[in-house]
Structures are given as C-alpha cells and as structure tokens.
Scaffold this motif. Structure first.
Motif, PDB file in Angstrom:
ATOM      1  N   UNK A 306       3.616  33.520  50.093  1.00 27.68           N
ATOM      2  CA  UNK A 306       1.892  33.243  50.152  1.00 27.68           C
ATOM      3  C   UNK A 306       2.705  32.088  50.998  1.00 27.68           C
ATOM      4  N   UNK A 307       3.470  31.175  50.177  1.00 27.87           N
ATOM      5  CA  UNK A 307       3.256  29.342  50.147  1.00 27.87           C
ATOM      6  C   UNK A 307       4.129  29.438  50.949  1.00 27.87           C
ATOM      7  N   UNK A 308       5.440  30.711  50.592  1.00 30.81           N
ATOM      8  CA  UNK A 308       6.018  29.725  51.658  1.00 30.81           C
ATOM      9  C   UNK A 308       5.753  30.354  53.386  1.00 30.81           C
ATOM     10  N   UNK A 309       4.809  31.750  53.173  1.00 35.21           N
ATOM     11  CA  UNK A 309       4.835  31.900  55.000  1.00 35.21           C
ATOM     12  C   UNK A 309       3.384  30.353  55.726  1.00 35.21           C
ATOM     13  N   UNK A 310       2.890  29.783  54.343  1.00 37.48           N
ATOM     14  CA  UNK A 310       2.205  28.733  55.361  1.00 37.48           C
ATOM     15  C   UNK A 310       2.664  27.565  55.209  1.00 37.48           C
ATOM     16  N   UNK A 311       3.983  27.430  54.339  1.00 32.70           N
ATOM     17  CA  UNK A 311       4.426  26.036  54.566  1.00 32.70           C
ATOM     18  C   UNK A 311       5.491  26.057  56.295  1.00 32.70           C
ATOM     19  N   UNK A 312       5.714  24.608  56.128  1.00 29.18           N
ATOM     20  CA  UNK A 312       6.695  24.259  56.904  1.00 29.18           C
ATOM     21  C   UNK A 312       7.897  23.548  56.685  1.00 29.18           C
ATOM     22  N   UNK A 313       9.448  25.035  56.031  1.00 29.48           N
ATOM     23  CA  UNK A 313      10.446  23.918  54.942  1.00 29.48           C
ATOM     24  C   UNK A 313      11.108  24.038  56.748  1.00 29.48           C
ATOM     25  N   UNK A 314      11.912  22.413  56.241  1.00 32.17           N
ATOM     26  CA  UNK A 314      13.171  22.571  56.584  1.00 32.17           C
ATOM     27  C   UNK A 314      14.617  22.286  56.646  1.00 32.17           C
ATOM     28  N   UNK A 315      15.455  22.936  56.476  1.00 29.44           N
ATOM     29  CA  UNK A 315      16.556  22.448  55.523  1.00 29.44           C
ATOM     30  C   UNK A 315      18.171  21.842  56.285  1.00 29.44           C
ATOM     31  N   UNK A 316      18.162  20.619  56.298  1.00 32.17           N
ATOM     32  CA  UNK A 316      18.981  19.948  56.805  1.00 32.17           C
ATOM     33  C   UNK A 316      20.154  20.613  56.151  1.00 32.17           C
TER      34      UNK A 316
END
Length: 316
Positions: A306-316
């Motif tokens: 749930x938390x992953x789906x709501x978050x904006x995760x940017x891998x550089x």
C-alpha cells in the motif's frame, strides 16, 4: 521496552559470528556520496547503500547485495515515513539498550560489536538505524492490527450478552505533554542539556494547573493539553509509562524527533460504556491474531505494498 520475538528474530538474523572478528574487508570502497534513490523526495545515498550491502555481507547473504540493499533501504524509508505520519518515534535510550542486548547475546561488549561493525564497513550508526526501524515498524504494525481488527458496536454488545451483560472497563487519562524543543541541526549538542532541564522541570512539577507557569522563562518549551485518552488509545511509545504514573506525576523523559518530552497525568478514572467495550474487545482480538508470525508477516507485506503504491519512488 520488551522486544517481541519477531523483532529479535529480525535483529538476530543478522548472524554476526566470531569469524567476522578476523576482519574481512568491507564491501565496496568509499565512493562519492550521491543520491541514488528518492522516496517522496527523501534521499537514499550511495553511502547508505554501501553500508546496507556491507550489512548483508555480514549476514552472509548471497546474490546481488547492492540491489538487495537498494530494495531494503527503500522499504525502510517507507516504514520511516509511516512511523513519522503516525507519530511513532523510538528514544535513543531504547535503541542503545537494544544494541547492548544484541551485543550481549552474541557474547560481545558494545565496544567489540562497534569494532566488528566498523571493520565490516557497516558502522554502529547504520545498525542502530536498522534497530530503530525494526522497533518503530513493530509499533506501527500493532496499531494496524488494532485498526483492522476493530469490531462493530453491535458485535461488542452481542459479546457482552454472551458474557452475562457485564461491560468491560478501562482507565481514562487526562494528559498533558511537555516538549523541550531541540532544533534538528543542534540535536547532538543540546540533547544532554535538554534532558537535564526536562528532569529538573519534572522535579518541580506539582499538578497540571501550574505547568505553563513553570514553563515561563524557559526557552523553547511547549505545553500541550492532550485531553482525555482511554487506555487502549494511549500512544504505543508512552502506554507503559503512563500506566505506571500516578495522578499529579510525570512519566520519565523520552527522546523524540521534536526534542525531549514527557507526559503529565492530570487525572485518571475508570470508564465503562459501549465504546469502551468495542475497543477492549477489539484489542483482545488483535493481540490473539498478532501472536502468529506468519500473519504478522502478511500484514507487514500488504502494508508495504500500500505504501509503495502511494509513494513516488525514483531510482537514479
């Protein structure tokens, strides 16, 4: 604080062994500290990833340790963000105690454990952060169990009838919060001093009516009336201390993100009504369900999804 079996299992799974004392070279040499991942603008750096990869190596984990480190740290950041949202913070004292207990269980002093971690490229600071996240997430999961297990008022009434009509009772506290604020950039420099000031304040405390008067003239002290809180709704970090504290007295000092704080118990009374019954029965059910490690793990995994789906995760 007592650490649950599940939490100790997570910490003891680190698998530090005497063989490590021989001094294996740290995984990955020091490189420029750059931001590698952003989780809702919260950075995870090359330094963080190297520390976690070294930690995984110390646990004798196999595979692509750098990739695993990135995944673990992303999850840890999501957990820390949720801890902050829920107001869950772990005092430095509790983290240090858990660190010392871990050292003792591995037949090491804290100095020896720190040496092991430094030689392996992990650092005591990284391991203590790991412990902090484990402790905090455990408390978040406890709250999650209570929320998901909340029974309806109708179910509570039905259960009371089954038990002869008796309503369960619980304690209701009138609480006040006193915060000795510490700016984030001065935390290390001021923490010990602010603890002394807070404990001196506690020694002069008489009742909740004079708290603000006592606080006058003391820099960066905030007094908040928390109102009435029934026992099942006490914040996890404070519940045990509040229950042990008499009326007109204060809890021990806690180190928190805001600085140093304590709670004052203004009054206490027993209450018994349908709302209390609903909460008490729900808490009992949650404690029974939480006992199973498999179910706890499933709740943790679903929560993180749930938390992953709501978050904006940017891998550089």
């Amino acid at each position: 604080m007592k650490i649950s079996k599940r939490l100790f299992a997570a910490i003891l799974a680190t698998g530090i062994s005497v063989a490590i004392l021989g001094g294996e070279a740290p995984l990955n040499p020091a490189v420029a500290n750059e931001i590698e991942i952003l989780v809702d603008k919260n950075p995870i750096t090359t330094y963080d990833i190297n520390r976690r990869a070294a930690f995984l190596k110390l646990q004798r984990k196999k595979g692509n340790l750098t990739q695993t480190a990135r995944q673990e740290l992303t999850d840890d950041m999501l957990k820390r963000m949720e801890m902050k949202r829920r107001g869950v913070s772990i005092p430095d004292k509790e983290i240090d105690e858990a660190f010392a207990r871990f050292a003792s269980r591995n037949k090491l002093t804290t100095a020896q454990l720190s040496e092991v971690l430094n030689k392996a490229g992990v650092t005591p600071e990284h391991f203590k952060t790991f412990i902090m996240v484990q402790m905090g997430w455990n408390r978040v999961l406890s709250a999650r169990f209570r929320e998901k297990g909340m029974i309806s008022e109708q179910e509570a009434v039905q259960r009371m009838r089954q038990q002869g009509g008796a309503k369960p009772s619980t304690s209701e506290y009138l609480l006040q919060q006193v915060i000795f604020v510490i700016p984030a950039d001065k935390r290390q420099a001021l923490l010990a001093k602010r603890r002394q000031e807070a404990n001196a304040f506690r020694s002069r405390f008489q009742n909740c009516g004079n708290t603000r008067q006592l606080a006058r003239g003391i820099i960066d002290v905030t007094v908040r009336d928390l109102g009435r809180v029934i026992e099942p709704r006490l914040p996890g970090d404070w519940a045990d201390d509040v229950k042990k504290t008499g009326v007109g007295q204060t809890t021990p000092v806690h180190d928190t993100e805001k600085g140093v704080e304590f709670l004052a118990v203004c009054s206490k009374r027993q209450v018994s009504d349908d709302r209390v019954a609903q909460l008490v029965f729900s808490m009992e059910d949650a404690e029974k369900k939480q006992g199973g490690d498999q179910q706890a793990e499933k709740v943790s995994e679903d929560y993180l999804k749930e938390l992953r789906a709501k978050a904006t995760i940017v891998n550089r």
